[in-house]
Design a protein around this motif. Sequence first.
Motif, PDB file in Angstrom:
ATOM      1  N   SER A  69      -7.907 -13.858 -13.458  1.00 26.15           N
ATOM      2  CA  SER A  69      -8.990 -14.822 -13.629  1.00 26.15           C
ATOM      3  C   SER A  69     -10.232 -14.131 -14.175  1.00 26.15           C
ATOM      4  O   SER A  69     -10.328 -12.895 -14.172  1.00 26.15           O
ATOM      5  CB  SER A  69      -9.328 -15.484 -12.296  1.00 26.15           C
ATOM      6  OG  SER A  69      -9.872 -14.529 -11.402  1.00 26.15           O
ATOM      7  N   GLY A 103      -4.720 -23.692 -12.637  1.00 27.36           N
ATOM      8  CA  GLY A 103      -5.429 -24.472 -11.620  1.00 27.36           C
ATOM      9  C   GLY A 103      -6.895 -24.544 -11.984  1.00 27.36           C
ATOM     10  O   GLY A 103      -7.247 -24.914 -13.093  1.00 27.36           O
ATOM     11  N   ARG A 104      -7.754 -24.141 -11.061  1.00 31.03           N
ATOM     12  CA  ARG A 104      -9.190 -24.137 -11.329  1.00 31.03           C
ATOM     13  C   ARG A 104      -9.651 -22.860 -12.023  1.00 31.03           C
ATOM     14  O   ARG A 104     -10.772 -22.785 -12.498  1.00 31.03           O
ATOM     15  CB  ARG A 104      -9.952 -24.311 -10.015  1.00 31.03           C
ATOM     16  CG  ARG A 104      -9.728 -25.691  -9.401  1.00 31.03           C
ATOM     17  CD  ARG A 104     -10.551 -25.912  -8.166  1.00 31.03           C
ATOM     18  NE  ARG A 104     -11.968 -25.756  -8.468  1.00 31.03           N
ATOM     19  CZ  ARG A 104     -12.864 -25.303  -7.622  1.00 31.03           C
ATOM     20  NH1 ARG A 104     -12.513 -24.937  -6.407  1.00 31.03           N
ATOM     21  NH2 ARG A 104     -14.131 -25.188  -7.965  1.00 31.03           N
ATOM     22  N   GLU A 105      -8.803 -21.870 -12.066  1.00 33.14           N
ATOM     23  CA  GLU A 105      -9.142 -20.583 -12.675  1.00 33.14           C
ATOM     24  C   GLU A 105      -8.726 -20.554 -14.144  1.00 33.14           C
ATOM     25  O   GLU A 105      -7.829 -21.282 -14.562  1.00 33.14           O
ATOM     26  CB  GLU A 105      -8.425 -19.443 -11.943  1.00 33.14           C
ATOM     27  CG  GLU A 105      -8.804 -19.298 -10.489  1.00 33.14           C
ATOM     28  CD  GLU A 105     -10.177 -18.675 -10.299  1.00 33.14           C
ATOM     29  OE1 GLU A 105     -10.660 -17.969 -11.208  1.00 33.14           O
ATOM     30  OE2 GLU A 105     -10.770 -18.902  -9.237  1.00 33.14           O
TER      31      GLU A 105
END
Length: 121
Positions: A69, A103-105
């Motif tokens: 990330s 995902g959110r990364e």
Amino acid sequence: MSESTQRDATENAPEDDAERVERRAQMARALAMGGMDGAHVLSHESAERVLTEKRRELIDVLDREEVESVRALARRVERDKAQVSRDLGTLAEHGVVGFEADGREKRPYLENAHLVVEPIH
């Protein structure tokens, strides 16, 4: 030559003229024919503006390691995540890095195997 290599070589900077764009495309084709496929050719003006010491450090880490990330990359280089994110954004605008959503990364990665700066003369 791959489509991305052709696109990368012909990326226009404000100071570019058609002849310089074509020279970068020719350089990318020659590199590909010589076995260096996946070369991204930057104008020397773009390289001077974009390839700061801190951004080169990010490129070096991404070349050596797979990071999961932007946050992990920021920890790895001991810098603020927002600063690293801005630097990665600039590198992405110039075709040096890309992002893979997880995902959110966002996982940053190098777009090309080779980064080349056009000759000055």
